[in-house]
Scaffold this active site. Structure first.
Site, mmCIF file in Angstrom:
data_model
loop_
_atom_site.group_PDB
_atom_site.id
_atom_site.type_symbol
_atom_site.label_atom_id
_atom_site.label_comp_id
_atom_site.label_asym_id
_atom_site.label_seq_id
_atom_site.Cartn_x
_atom_site.Cartn_y
_atom_site.Cartn_z
ATOM 1 N N LYS A 87 0.915 -1.354 -0.008
ATOM 2 C CA LYS A 87 0.045 -0.021 -0.084
ATOM 3 C C LYS A 87 0.807 1.319 -0.034
ATOM 4 O O LYS A 87 0.781 2.000 -0.894
ATOM 5 C CB LYS A 87 -0.913 0.144 1.207
ATOM 6 C CG LYS A 87 -1.927 -1.228 0.999
ATOM 7 C CD LYS A 87 -2.950 -1.030 2.229
ATOM 8 C CE LYS A 87 -2.309 -1.311 3.583
ATOM 9 N NZ LYS A 87 -1.784 -2.715 3.932
ATOM 10 N N THR A 88 2.026 1.345 0.875
ATOM 11 C CA THR A 88 2.805 2.582 0.960
ATOM 12 C C THR A 88 3.737 2.633 -0.540
ATOM 13 O O THR A 88 3.606 3.665 -0.890
ATOM 14 C CB THR A 88 3.733 2.294 2.021
ATOM 15 O OG1 THR A 88 2.882 2.376 3.062
ATOM 16 C CG2 THR A 88 4.757 3.592 2.075
ATOM 17 N N ASP A 132 -1.419 6.979 5.865
ATOM 18 C CA ASP A 132 -1.297 5.641 6.279
ATOM 19 C C ASP A 132 -2.354 5.290 7.429
ATOM 20 O O ASP A 132 -2.419 6.365 8.447
ATOM 21 C CB ASP A 132 -0.002 5.224 6.665
ATOM 22 C CG ASP A 132 0.324 3.659 6.616
ATOM 23 O OD1 ASP A 132 -0.678 2.983 6.317
ATOM 24 O OD2 ASP A 132 1.180 3.501 7.025
ATOM 25 N N THR A 181 -5.667 -0.941 6.913
ATOM 26 C CA THR A 181 -5.760 -2.575 7.226
ATOM 27 C C THR A 181 -7.285 -3.187 7.444
ATOM 28 O O THR A 181 -7.376 -4.097 7.538
ATOM 29 C CB THR A 181 -4.735 -3.036 8.003
ATOM 30 O OG1 THR A 181 -4.846 -2.451 9.368
ATOM 31 C CG2 THR A 181 -3.231 -2.769 7.574
ATOM 32 N N ARG A 240 6.744 -8.232 1.986
ATOM 33 C CA ARG A 240 7.545 -7.641 3.134
ATOM 34 C C ARG A 240 8.101 -8.799 3.779
ATOM 35 O O ARG A 240 9.343 -8.776 4.020
ATOM 36 C CB ARG A 240 6.740 -6.782 3.960
ATOM 37 C CG ARG A 240 7.397 -6.305 5.176
ATOM 38 C CD ARG A 240 6.831 -5.453 6.012
ATOM 39 N NE ARG A 240 6.118 -4.143 5.372
ATOM 40 C CZ ARG A 240 5.151 -3.456 5.830
ATOM 41 N NH1 ARG A 240 4.579 -3.958 7.052
ATOM 42 N NH2 ARG A 240 4.510 -2.344 5.355
#
Length: 373
Positions: A87-88, A132, A181, A240
């Site tokens: 997302k980032t 965020d 999230t 990640r």
């Protein structure tokens, strides 16, 4: 204040509200630096480099291309999905594709309407504001954001009580990119103001293999196909985690004098770091062990299960449970959590007589798992 290198690998200018004006820059991933700098260096910079998520990628590419042809900022973008899926990275890519600066802040940092007003009033035309964990903003800040996103203005309240005055402040057109999230916690009025909503799913194994090959090249790690595949299969469908495991396997190979990250190195390193062949870590296995050995497969309440493994209930619910449920090791029932036949099989245990027939073992496909199907 002059721009200064940021810990996440982007050139940044710090503002009084602790938000960051971040511009992507090239980072030498092979140089010494902290973990966050290396992680940021592995992020793709353009949509064409972004692996996986083909539907979201193609939809977002259409939105951005249409906006560039019109010469106006695109609609606001909401990205949802579990942690670690990009997302980032996509927010940074939006700014890079538009060739505009990006301001980075988070919901927990904006607890007062004044905090948000300070951020919004300093935005430039076309700038991207990345929020965020947007679902964790305060209610007062959310209500101010409604007006800013729709009418590009905010009302600054001066004074208190009957003498208070609202001063309208016009804002230049900008684009909000929100990441969450837990999309269900966003109030409907805020969710409806996003013109594009993209949900990121867990990655298939072959997409993780592509990501790991690219990361190995940037990290100057010599890895063969078998080693990369082994890491990808144990990465829980999350880039990640895949990149983190690759760095740990690289560390093991360097310490043990191995010039190539192969399947044997991956096996040994991941065993050292308590990641088994299905991607379960220490906490995952502790939850399954407690369910099967102490509570005969359940059902058992979340609080009791958390006490049994020595963790907070929220940790079990948000860290271990989603993966265990998704992979079929555990189910949630009205009476609590229960282990499936696959959990008993994975632990090498035999279910006790009278186990629910709905919780029988599921076939294992030999390594790809459901994430690779």
């Amino acid at each position: 204040m002059p721009p200064a290198p940021a810990a996440d690998g982007f050139s940044s200018e710090m503002y009084e509200d602790s938000s960051v004006d971040a511009t992507a820059r090239v980072v030498d991933a092979g140089s010494d630096g902290d973990e966050r700098t290396v992680e940021a260096a592995l992020r793709p910079r353009r949509l064409s480099e972004f692996p996986g998520q083909p539907r979201v990628r193609d939809q977002l590419a259409l939105v951005l291309e249409a906006a560039k042809r019109r010469g106006s900022p695109p609609d606001h973008v909401l990205l949802s999905g579990p942690p670690g899926l990009g997302k980032t990275t996509l927010a940074m890519i939006v700014a890079a594709e538009l060739e505009k600066p990006i301001r980075v802040t988070s919901g927990p940092a904006i607890q007062h309407a004044g905090d948000l007003a300070a951020v919004l009033s300093s935005l430039m035309e076309g700038e991207v504001l990345f929020l965020d964990e947007i679902h964790r903003m305060s209610r007062a800040a959310e209500e101010m954001l409604y007006l800013a996103m729709e009418d590009f203005r905010v009302d600054v309240i001066v004074g208190k009580g009957p003498g208070a005055t609202a001063i309208p402040l016009e804002l230049p057109p900008f684009t909000v990119v929100g990441a969450t999230t837990r999309a269900g916690l966003l109030p409907a009025p805020l969710r409806d103001r996003f013109g594009f909503t993209g949900h990121l799913d867990f990655y298939a194994t072959h997409d993780l293999v592509r990501i790991l090959h690219r990361s190995a090249r940037l990290l100057e790690v010599d890895a063969d196909e078998a080693g990369i595949g082994e890491i990808a299969r144990r990465s829980r469908g999350t880039p990640r985690i895949a990149n983190r495991l690759l760095r740990r396997v690289r560390d093991w190979a360097q310490v043990h004098g191995r010039s190539v990250v192969d399947q044997d190195a991956a096996h040994a390193a991941l065993a050292l770091f308590d990641v088994d062949d299905r991607g379960l870590d220490r906490l995952d296995r502790a939850v399954l062990e407690a369910l099967c050995r102490r509570f005969r497969g359940g059902p058992v309440g979340l609080g009791t299960l958390a006490v049994a493994v020595g963790e907070e209930a929220e940790t079990v619910e948000t860290v271990a449970e989603p993966f265990l449920v998704r992979e079929g090791f555990m189910v949630r029932t009205p009476r609590g959590r229960a282990a499936t036949g696959l959990a008993w099989q994975h632990l090498g245990l035999t279910p006790p007589p009278g186990t629910d027939p709905m919780l029988t073992p599921l076939p294992f496909d030999g390594g790809e798992g459901r994430l690779g199907s």
